[in-house]
Write a protein that holds these residues in place. Structure first.
Motif, PDB file in Angstrom:
ATOM      1  N   PRO A  75       0.796  -1.226   0.000  1.00  0.00           N
ATOM      2  CA  PRO A  75       0.000   0.000   0.000  1.00  0.00           C
ATOM      3  C   PRO A  75       0.832   1.280   0.000  1.00  0.00           C
ATOM      4  CG  PRO A  75      -0.874  -1.570   1.582  1.00  0.00           C
ATOM      5  CD  PRO A  75       0.432  -2.123   1.096  1.00  0.00           C
ATOM      6  N   ILE A  76       1.960   1.284   0.692  1.00  0.00           N
ATOM      7  CA  ILE A  76       2.778   2.503   0.747  1.00  0.00           C
ATOM      8  C   ILE A  76       3.280   2.858  -0.647  1.00  0.00           C
ATOM      9  CG2 ILE A  76       4.937   3.483   1.643  1.00  0.00           C
ATOM     10  CD1 ILE A  76       4.389   1.845   4.227  1.00  0.00           C
ATOM     11  N   GLN A  77       3.733   1.870  -1.393  1.00  0.00           N
ATOM     12  CA  GLN A  77       4.195   2.114  -2.759  1.00  0.00           C
ATOM     13  C   GLN A  77       3.029   2.537  -3.651  1.00  0.00           C
ATOM     14  OE1 GLN A  77       6.114  -1.241  -4.562  1.00  0.00           O
ATOM     15  NE2 GLN A  77       6.769  -0.080  -6.347  1.00  0.00           N
ATOM     16  N   ALA A  78       1.880   1.911  -3.469  1.00  0.00           N
ATOM     17  CA  ALA A  78       0.703   2.258  -4.259  1.00  0.00           C
ATOM     18  C   ALA A  78       0.259   3.695  -3.996  1.00  0.00           C
ATOM     19  CB  ALA A  78      -0.435   1.283  -3.963  1.00  0.00           C
ATOM     20  N   ILE A  79       0.350   4.136  -2.763  1.00  0.00           N
ATOM     21  CA  ILE A  79      -0.003   5.521  -2.434  1.00  0.00           C
ATOM     22  C   ILE A  79       0.905   6.478  -3.195  1.00  0.00           C
ATOM     23  CG2 ILE A  79       0.064   7.274  -0.591  1.00  0.00           C
ATOM     24  CD1 ILE A  79      -0.976   5.032   1.303  1.00  0.00           C
ATOM     25  N   GLU A  80       2.188   6.170  -3.245  1.00  0.00           N
ATOM     26  CA  GLU A  80       3.147   7.048  -3.935  1.00  0.00           C
ATOM     27  C   GLU A  80       2.897   7.098  -5.435  1.00  0.00           C
ATOM     28  OE1 GLU A  80       5.005   9.195  -2.324  1.00  0.00           O
ATOM     29  OE2 GLU A  80       4.128   8.324  -0.526  1.00  0.00           O
ATOM     30  N   GLN A  81       2.213   6.105  -5.985  1.00  0.00           N
ATOM     31  CA  GLN A  81       1.927   6.070  -7.419  1.00  0.00           C
ATOM     32  C   GLN A  81       0.612   6.746  -7.790  1.00  0.00           C
ATOM     33  OE1 GLN A  81       2.237   1.899  -8.301  1.00  0.00           O
ATOM     34  NE2 GLN A  81       4.471   1.949  -8.331  1.00  0.00           N
ATOM     35  N   ILE A  82      -0.122   7.208  -6.794  1.00  0.00           N
ATOM     36  CA  ILE A  82      -1.380   7.909  -7.067  1.00  0.00           C
ATOM     37  C   ILE A  82      -1.064   9.233  -7.748  1.00  0.00           C
ATOM     38  CG2 ILE A  82      -3.360   9.071  -6.003  1.00  0.00           C
ATOM     39  CD1 ILE A  82      -3.346   6.842  -3.879  1.00  0.00           C
ATOM     40  N   GLY A  83      -1.709   9.468  -8.884  1.00  0.00           N
ATOM     41  CA  GLY A  83      -1.438  10.662  -9.666  1.00  0.00           C
ATOM     42  C   GLY A  83      -2.104  11.928  -9.157  1.00  0.00           C
ATOM     43  N   LEU A  84      -3.072  11.798  -8.269  1.00  0.00           N
ATOM     44  CA  LEU A  84      -3.772  12.962  -7.741  1.00  0.00           C
ATOM     45  C   LEU A  84      -3.114  13.407  -6.440  1.00  0.00           C
ATOM     46  CD1 LEU A  84      -7.356  11.546  -8.284  1.00  0.00           C
ATOM     47  CD2 LEU A  84      -6.246  13.306  -9.651  1.00  0.00           C
ATOM     48  N   ASP A  85      -2.478  14.564  -6.471  1.00  0.00           N
ATOM     49  CA  ASP A  85      -1.732  15.047  -5.306  1.00  0.00           C
ATOM     50  C   ASP A  85      -2.586  15.108  -4.042  1.00  0.00           C
ATOM     51  OD1 ASP A  85       0.434  15.368  -6.993  1.00  0.00           O
ATOM     52  OD2 ASP A  85       0.153  17.532  -7.217  1.00  0.00           O
ATOM     53  N   VAL A  86      -3.801  15.615  -4.164  1.00  0.00           N
ATOM     54  CA  VAL A  86      -4.663  15.792  -2.995  1.00  0.00           C
ATOM     55  C   VAL A  86      -4.964  14.450  -2.339  1.00  0.00           C
ATOM     56  CG1 VAL A  86      -6.943  16.552  -2.242  1.00  0.00           C
ATOM     57  CG2 VAL A  86      -5.678  17.905  -3.900  1.00  0.00           C
ATOM     58  N   LEU A  87      -5.276  13.456  -3.147  1.00  0.00           N
ATOM     59  CA  LEU A  87      -5.584  12.135  -2.605  1.00  0.00           C
ATOM     60  C   LEU A  87      -4.329  11.468  -2.054  1.00  0.00           C
ATOM     61  CD1 LEU A  87      -7.654   9.923  -2.085  1.00  0.00           C
ATOM     62  CD2 LEU A  87      -7.246   9.102  -4.430  1.00  0.00           C
ATOM     63  N   ARG A  88      -3.232  11.563  -2.795  1.00  0.00           N
ATOM     64  CA  ARG A  88      -1.970  10.964  -2.328  1.00  0.00           C
ATOM     65  C   ARG A  88      -1.552  11.569  -1.001  1.00  0.00           C
ATOM     66  NH1 ARG A  88       0.993  12.015  -6.549  1.00  0.00           N
ATOM     67  NH2 ARG A  88       1.766  13.951  -5.687  1.00  0.00           N
ATOM     68  N   ASP A  89      -1.602  12.877  -0.873  1.00  0.00           N
ATOM     69  CA  ASP A  89      -1.209  13.544   0.372  1.00  0.00           C
ATOM     70  C   ASP A  89      -2.134  13.150   1.523  1.00  0.00           C
ATOM     71  OD1 ASP A  89       0.836  14.732  -1.039  1.00  0.00           O
ATOM     72  OD2 ASP A  89      -0.176  16.661  -1.215  1.00  0.00           O
ATOM     73  N   ARG A  90      -3.391  13.034   1.239  1.00  0.00           N
ATOM     74  CA  ARG A  90      -4.356  12.655   2.272  1.00  0.00           C
ATOM     75  C   ARG A  90      -4.079  11.242   2.781  1.00  0.00           C
ATOM     76  NH1 ARG A  90     -10.898  12.805   1.503  1.00  0.00           N
ATOM     77  NH2 ARG A  90     -11.408  12.157   3.608  1.00  0.00           N
ATOM     78  N   LEU A  91      -3.759  10.328   1.888  1.00  0.00           N
ATOM     79  CA  LEU A  91      -3.495   8.955   2.277  1.00  0.00           C
ATOM     80  C   LEU A  91      -2.126   8.784   2.932  1.00  0.00           C
ATOM     81  CD1 LEU A  91      -5.068   7.155  -0.792  1.00  0.00           C
ATOM     82  CD2 LEU A  91      -5.956   7.237   1.545  1.00  0.00           C
ATOM     83  N   ARG A  92      -1.196   9.659   2.613  1.00  0.00           N
ATOM     84  CA  ARG A  92       0.127   9.599   3.255  1.00  0.00           C
ATOM     85  C   ARG A  92       0.025   9.814   4.752  1.00  0.00           C
ATOM     86  NH1 ARG A  92       3.502  13.348  -0.885  1.00  0.00           N
ATOM     87  NH2 ARG A  92       4.233  11.703  -2.286  1.00  0.00           N
ATOM     88  N   MET A  93      -0.988  10.507   5.209  1.00  0.00           N
ATOM     89  CA  MET A  93      -1.150  10.801   6.634  1.00  0.00           C
ATOM     90  C   MET A  93      -1.281   9.527   7.455  1.00  0.00           C
ATOM     91  SD  MET A  93      -3.665  14.170   6.412  1.00  0.00           S
ATOM     92  CE  MET A  93      -4.816  13.342   7.455  1.00  0.00           C
TER      93      MET A  93
END
Length: 95
Positions: A75-93
């Protein structure tokens, strides 16, 4: 059934559930894109509601990203591959 077997069975059920959720999210993304595409065929609607049509597209993109995340082995790698900055940043939390 041993504790380890019970835990493995629960993990397998969770994985299967995540796979089914991912399938549904992908189906919804296709449906949402289809609706947006149909609205775009009417040039008057498209011209007057471009912001709404872009929001519809963004919904589909988020659904696809979440589907890929549920299917990912890492999942951590998949989060980094998300193309939408807002969603990626939200999930990084969460990691």
């Amino acid at each position: 059934m041993t504790q380890a077997e019970t835990e493995q069975r629960l993990a397998d059920m969770r994985d299967a559930t995540h796979q089914q959720i991912a399938v549904v999210l992908e189906e919804l993304a296709l449906e949402v894109e289809d609706l947006g595409g149909r609205l775009c065929t009417d040039m008057e609607i498209a011209a007057r509601h471009m912001d709404v049509l872009q929001a519809i597209d963004l919904i589909a993109q988020k659904q696809r990203s979440l589907a890929r995340l549920l299917e990912a082995d890492c999942p951590i790698q998949a989060i980094e591959q998300i193309g939408l900055d807002v969603l990626r940043d939200r999930l990084r939390m969460f990691h």
